[in-house]
Design a protein around this motif. Sequence first.
Motif, PDB file in Angstrom:
ATOM      1  N   SER A 115       0.828  -1.199   0.000  1.00 36.78           N
ATOM      2  CA  SER A 115       0.000   0.000   0.000  1.00 36.78           C
ATOM      3  C   SER A 115       0.866   1.253   0.000  1.00 36.78           C
ATOM      4  O   SER A 115       0.589   2.219  -0.725  1.00 36.78           O
ATOM      5  CB  SER A 115      -0.923  -0.011   1.225  1.00 36.78           C
ATOM      6  N   GLY A 116       1.933   1.244   0.780  1.00 37.21           N
ATOM      7  CA  GLY A 116       2.845   2.393   0.810  1.00 37.21           C
ATOM      8  C   GLY A 116       3.563   2.602  -0.505  1.00 37.21           C
ATOM      9  O   GLY A 116       3.839   3.743  -0.901  1.00 37.21           O
ATOM     10  N   ILE A 210      -5.428   2.539   5.054  1.00 41.17           N
ATOM     11  CA  ILE A 210      -6.011   2.656   3.720  1.00 41.17           C
ATOM     12  C   ILE A 210      -6.569   4.061   3.497  1.00 41.17           C
ATOM     13  O   ILE A 210      -6.408   4.636   2.416  1.00 41.17           O
ATOM     14  CB  ILE A 210      -7.098   1.589   3.503  1.00 41.17           C
ATOM     15  N   SER A 211      -7.200   4.633   4.524  1.00 39.70           N
ATOM     16  CA  SER A 211      -7.739   5.995   4.375  1.00 39.70           C
ATOM     17  C   SER A 211      -6.626   6.988   4.089  1.00 39.70           C
ATOM     18  O   SER A 211      -6.752   7.831   3.190  1.00 39.70           O
ATOM     19  CB  SER A 211      -8.499   6.401   5.642  1.00 39.70           C
ATOM     20  N   LEU A 215      -6.114   8.752   0.537  1.00 41.25           N
ATOM     21  CA  LEU A 215      -6.175  10.219   0.546  1.00 41.25           C
ATOM     22  C   LEU A 215      -4.961  10.823  -0.154  1.00 41.25           C
ATOM     23  O   LEU A 215      -5.092  11.737  -0.986  1.00 41.25           O
ATOM     24  CB  LEU A 215      -6.268  10.724   1.987  1.00 41.25           C
ATOM     25  N   LEU A 216      -3.768  10.320   0.170  1.00 44.09           N
ATOM     26  CA  LEU A 216      -2.546  10.834  -0.455  1.00 44.09           C
ATOM     27  C   LEU A 216      -2.541  10.568  -1.960  1.00 44.09           C
ATOM     28  O   LEU A 216      -2.131  11.423  -2.756  1.00 44.09           O
ATOM     29  CB  LEU A 216      -1.317  10.201   0.200  1.00 44.09           C
ATOM     30  N   ILE A 217      -2.994   9.382  -2.357  1.00 39.03           N
ATOM     31  CA  ILE A 217      -3.073   9.056  -3.781  1.00 39.03           C
ATOM     32  C   ILE A 217      -4.080   9.962  -4.485  1.00 39.03           C
ATOM     33  O   ILE A 217      -3.832  10.460  -5.594  1.00 39.03           O
ATOM     34  CB  ILE A 217      -3.443   7.575  -3.974  1.00 39.03           C
ATOM     35  N   THR A 218      -5.216  10.214  -3.832  1.00 43.65           N
ATOM     36  CA  THR A 218      -6.247  11.082  -4.412  1.00 43.65           C
ATOM     37  C   THR A 218      -5.739  12.502  -4.581  1.00 43.65           C
ATOM     38  O   THR A 218      -5.973  13.137  -5.625  1.00 43.65           O
ATOM     39  CB  THR A 218      -7.501  11.077  -3.516  1.00 43.65           C
ATOM     40  N   TYR A 255      -6.779  -2.295  -3.684  1.00 40.99           N
ATOM     41  CA  TYR A 255      -7.579  -1.733  -2.600  1.00 40.99           C
ATOM     42  C   TYR A 255      -9.010  -2.274  -2.550  1.00 40.99           C
ATOM     43  O   TYR A 255      -9.550  -2.491  -1.460  1.00 40.99           O
ATOM     44  CB  TYR A 255      -7.609  -0.205  -2.696  1.00 40.99           C
ATOM     45  N   ILE A 256      -9.633  -2.475  -3.683  1.00 34.83           N
ATOM     46  CA  ILE A 256     -11.029  -2.933  -3.669  1.00 34.83           C
ATOM     47  C   ILE A 256     -11.159  -4.306  -3.012  1.00 34.83           C
ATOM     48  O   ILE A 256     -11.971  -4.496  -2.085  1.00 34.83           O
ATOM     49  CB  ILE A 256     -11.622  -2.921  -5.094  1.00 34.83           C
TER      50      ILE A 256
END
Length: 341
Positions: A115-116, A210-211, A215-218, A255-256
Amino acid sequence: MSNSSTTEFSNPSTFILLGIPGLEWAHVWISIPFCAMYVITILGNFTILYIVKKESSLHEPMYYFLCMLAITDLVLSTSTLPTMLSIFWFISREISFSACLTQMYFVHSFAAIESGIYVAMALDRYVAICHPLRHSTILTNRVVAKIALAVVLRGAVLALPYPILASQWPYCRTNVIPHTHCEHMRVVKLACADISISSYYGLFTLISRISLDVLLITVSYTQILRAIFCLPTKDARLKTFGTCSSHLCAILIFYIPAVFTSLTTRFGYNLPVHFHVLTGNLYLLLPPVLNPIIYGVRTQQIRARLLRLFPHKGTEVVSFGSGSQSKSRVKFPGNMILGPP
């Protein structure tokens, strides 16, 4: 008798993995696609690592992060798939208590690391598109190494309480785990104690990690889209957005299923056990097998290198120039040539 039973499982030396409860008759058939996915995972990710190592033009932050992703996918799949296949093929269901906790730690730590890495890759895309002239000065090798170290340390630290807490509970009910590997909630639910701390910590780390990462990816892609829409032509916008498409596909694939699996494990009480087990396995298996395919197909530099590594009939590699200025094009039947003029 009651006391002896309690003593027997208060600190079990082994756990018994059932595989996929309710589908034991189909274990051999299920093992075929699982084994094929594992082979593709190994070949695909090692191919990515080999290409990036051999191709000096790919020694850039994006491909360094891609190599990290390939290594993470290899560890993530290897930490669970051999156990699954041993159950399916050899009915070898025993796993020691310490090995179970180790497997649990590897699954959660490398899931957090993956994820990171997606966040780091989003940062690289942001700098490359929004600040292209400063990309090499912002994301130097030293900065990339620091980002990689931070990603690994975060995953390692966040996953550490999982096995520590699980090792503290008394297991006086049974040592049978209805799963193909030592999934965290499946293990702690066997304890005859209040496991609220383990449950809440798992849910907290899942939601917070995950949030934060999403958020950072968004935020990164919001800035990227703003920069793309400011480009003068439609072709330029499509070409620039195309450099992000493989990363976006990998994000969705990771993620899904991760969110869906974690939520159904905790709240999907009415769902059959084999559904939980299959979705949990797909969450761990799909990203490692699809990531090298996505990046291999959609990343032009890797695709071109693959064509040079495995030329097929009717394909001719034509080289131009010499030394550091040499360029290559791939010539296909019908005089269609892929590469710089």
